[in-house]
Design a protein around this motif. Sequence first.
Motif, PDB file in Angstrom:
ATOM      1  N   PRO A 141      -7.122  12.043   7.382  1.00  0.00           N
ATOM      2  CA  PRO A 141      -6.654  10.870   6.643  1.00  0.00           C
ATOM      3  C   PRO A 141      -7.880  10.053   6.242  1.00  0.00           C
ATOM      4  CG  PRO A 141      -6.233  10.614   8.998  1.00  0.00           C
ATOM      5  CD  PRO A 141      -6.855  11.969   8.812  1.00  0.00           C
ATOM      6  N   THR A 142      -7.795   9.337   5.147  1.00  0.00           N
ATOM      7  CA  THR A 142      -8.935   8.516   4.726  1.00  0.00           C
ATOM      8  C   THR A 142      -8.997   7.271   5.604  1.00  0.00           C
ATOM      9  OG1 THR A 142      -7.559   7.291   3.193  1.00  0.00           O
ATOM     10  CG2 THR A 142      -8.645   9.257   2.323  1.00  0.00           C
TER      11      THR A 142
ATOM     12  N   THR B 258      -8.563   7.137  -7.709  1.00  0.00           N
ATOM     13  CA  THR B 258      -7.205   6.602  -7.841  1.00  0.00           C
ATOM     14  C   THR B 258      -7.251   5.077  -7.964  1.00  0.00           C
ATOM     15  OG1 THR B 258      -6.393   8.456  -6.531  1.00  0.00           O
ATOM     16  CG2 THR B 258      -4.905   6.579  -6.781  1.00  0.00           C
ATOM     17  N   ALA B 259      -8.125   4.440  -7.204  1.00  0.00           N
ATOM     18  CA  ALA B 259      -8.268   2.979  -7.297  1.00  0.00           C
ATOM     19  C   ALA B 259      -8.746   2.581  -8.689  1.00  0.00           C
ATOM     20  CB  ALA B 259      -9.244   2.483  -6.227  1.00  0.00           C
TER      21      ALA B 259
ATOM     22  N   ILE C 227      -2.864   2.086  -4.176  1.00  0.00           N
ATOM     23  CA  ILE C 227      -2.316   3.445  -4.233  1.00  0.00           C
ATOM     24  C   ILE C 227      -3.342   4.382  -3.605  1.00  0.00           C
ATOM     25  CG2 ILE C 227      -1.305   5.211  -5.745  1.00  0.00           C
ATOM     26  CD1 ILE C 227       0.090   2.407  -5.854  1.00  0.00           C
ATOM     27  N   LEU C 228      -2.989   4.940  -2.452  1.00  0.00           N
ATOM     28  CA  LEU C 228      -3.933   5.768  -1.693  1.00  0.00           C
ATOM     29  C   LEU C 228      -3.476   7.226  -1.646  1.00  0.00           C
ATOM     30  CD1 LEU C 228      -4.393   3.543   1.504  1.00  0.00           C
ATOM     31  CD2 LEU C 228      -5.675   3.435  -0.650  1.00  0.00           C
ATOM     32  N   PRO C 229      -4.329   8.166  -2.058  1.00  0.00           N
ATOM     33  CA  PRO C 229      -4.009   9.567  -1.763  1.00  0.00           C
ATOM     34  C   PRO C 229      -3.934   9.728  -0.243  1.00  0.00           C
ATOM     35  CG  PRO C 229      -5.998   9.385  -3.146  1.00  0.00           C
ATOM     36  CD  PRO C 229      -5.659   8.010  -2.681  1.00  0.00           C
TER      37      PRO C 229
ATOM     38  N   THR D 162       0.861  -1.189   0.000  1.00  0.00           N
ATOM     39  CA  THR D 162       0.000   0.000   0.000  1.00  0.00           C
ATOM     40  C   THR D 162       0.888   1.226   0.000  1.00  0.00           C
ATOM     41  OG1 THR D 162      -1.777  -1.073   1.223  1.00  0.00           O
ATOM     42  CG2 THR D 162      -1.718   1.319   1.308  1.00  0.00           C
ATOM     43  N   ALA D 163       0.716   2.091  -0.986  1.00  0.00           N
ATOM     44  CA  ALA D 163       1.454   3.350  -0.992  1.00  0.00           C
ATOM     45  C   ALA D 163       0.518   4.468  -0.560  1.00  0.00           C
ATOM     46  CB  ALA D 163       2.011   3.637  -2.385  1.00  0.00           C
ATOM     47  N   ILE D 164       0.950   5.246   0.429  1.00  0.00           N
ATOM     48  CA  ILE D 164       0.221   6.455   0.834  1.00  0.00           C
ATOM     49  C   ILE D 164       0.954   7.613   0.169  1.00  0.00           C
ATOM     50  CG2 ILE D 164      -0.467   7.914   2.777  1.00  0.00           C
ATOM     51  CD1 ILE D 164      -0.468   5.395   4.534  1.00  0.00           C
ATOM     52  N   VAL D 165       0.273   8.278  -0.763  1.00  0.00           N
ATOM     53  CA  VAL D 165       0.972   9.194  -1.668  1.00  0.00           C
ATOM     54  C   VAL D 165       0.615  10.655  -1.373  1.00  0.00           C
ATOM     55  CG1 VAL D 165       1.458   9.722  -4.096  1.00  0.00           C
ATOM     56  CG2 VAL D 165       0.905   7.369  -3.428  1.00  0.00           C
ATOM     57  N   ASN D 166       1.641  11.492  -1.412  1.00  0.00           N
ATOM     58  CA  ASN D 166       1.499  12.935  -1.239  1.00  0.00           C
ATOM     59  C   ASN D 166       0.531  13.533  -2.261  1.00  0.00           C
ATOM     60  OD1 ASN D 166       2.147  15.738  -0.795  1.00  0.00           O
ATOM     61  ND2 ASN D 166       3.570  15.592  -2.520  1.00  0.00           N
TER      62      ASN D 166
END
Length: 307
Positions: free
Chosen positions: A174-175, A114-115, A127-129, A28-32
């Motif tokens: 945060p989501t 994004t998903a 890939i998570l904003p 899981t990427a938490i992306v800027n």
Amino acid sequence: LIVVLAGGVGAAKFLHGLAAAVPPDEITAIVNTGDDVEFYGLDISPDIDTVLYTLSGRVNPETGWGLAGDTVACLGALNELGEDTWFRLGDRDIATHLVRSSLLRSGLSPTAVTAELASRLGVRSWILPMTDSHFRTFVQTDAGRLPFQEYFVKRGQTDVVKAIEFEGCETAEPTPGVIEALRSAAGLIFAPSNPFVSIGTILAVKGVRQLIESRSYPSVAISPIIGGKALKGPADKMMSSLGHDISAVGVARLYQGLVDVFVIDNEDAGLKPEVEALGFRVIVTNTIMRGLPERERLARDVMQAIR
Ligand code: GDP
């Protein structure tokens, strides 16, 4: 689940290697999203796009961002219409922004959009904003307060950055996906990204820093500064103008309390005792990620530290 805090190019290269070292759907990427920007009604999310393009094998290998083989006919036409086209938008890249913008207008959240984009591009990692809320990075410079992309792209990072401000950070949540990832991770990785405007933004989202501070899993960071320089971008200049040492030690200090293992480059082997003295376990290895083999090898070193 391995969770990665990610900015753009540096993070995307690392994620590419990680997706070769572990099953992609366990990442899981938490992306800027502090760099996000709107042009001509399009919602552009540069770091998310860089990650999606890299993981789907579509990225322009020369720049590390944008699509391979893309053209700029649309920008040319905008120029003819008298527009100031300082933000580089490739023709095929614009398709991504059109789809994102239309899905957002249909009511989907940035996370859901994004998903959807990831799925359509065949990216199997999550890939998570970092947030679905409005969050924008500004820099205070000797030329005044600038929105991030004006500083970064339009003015080419030539201004001295005196402070960094995050518009929306008082309210940005945060989501649920980000919270769940940071609660249930088996390990956390700080990608080699800009500590202020890529990682710093993620840490500025409400509660994220606290979730990481209270983690019960190992956390590893890779230094984006090698031999006193950033490989790309303004991280080194920002370190100095914001009052930090331009070195892996300076970055390590910024991550105290959030990271257990700090990865430095062979070139910085001499800094190992200093980083250890800050309380980190230190790994010294090649951290320059040119091709996939180098990226994957770095990812395997990091995974070994986590295990
Ligand atoms: P940006 O948003 O596109 O600027 O990308 P990031 O924030 O992810 O990354 C910028 C930082 O990544 C810079 O400080 C670079 O020095 C660092 N970086 C880029 N490529 C590499 C690499 O191959 N190895 C390491 N260690 N750092 C890198």
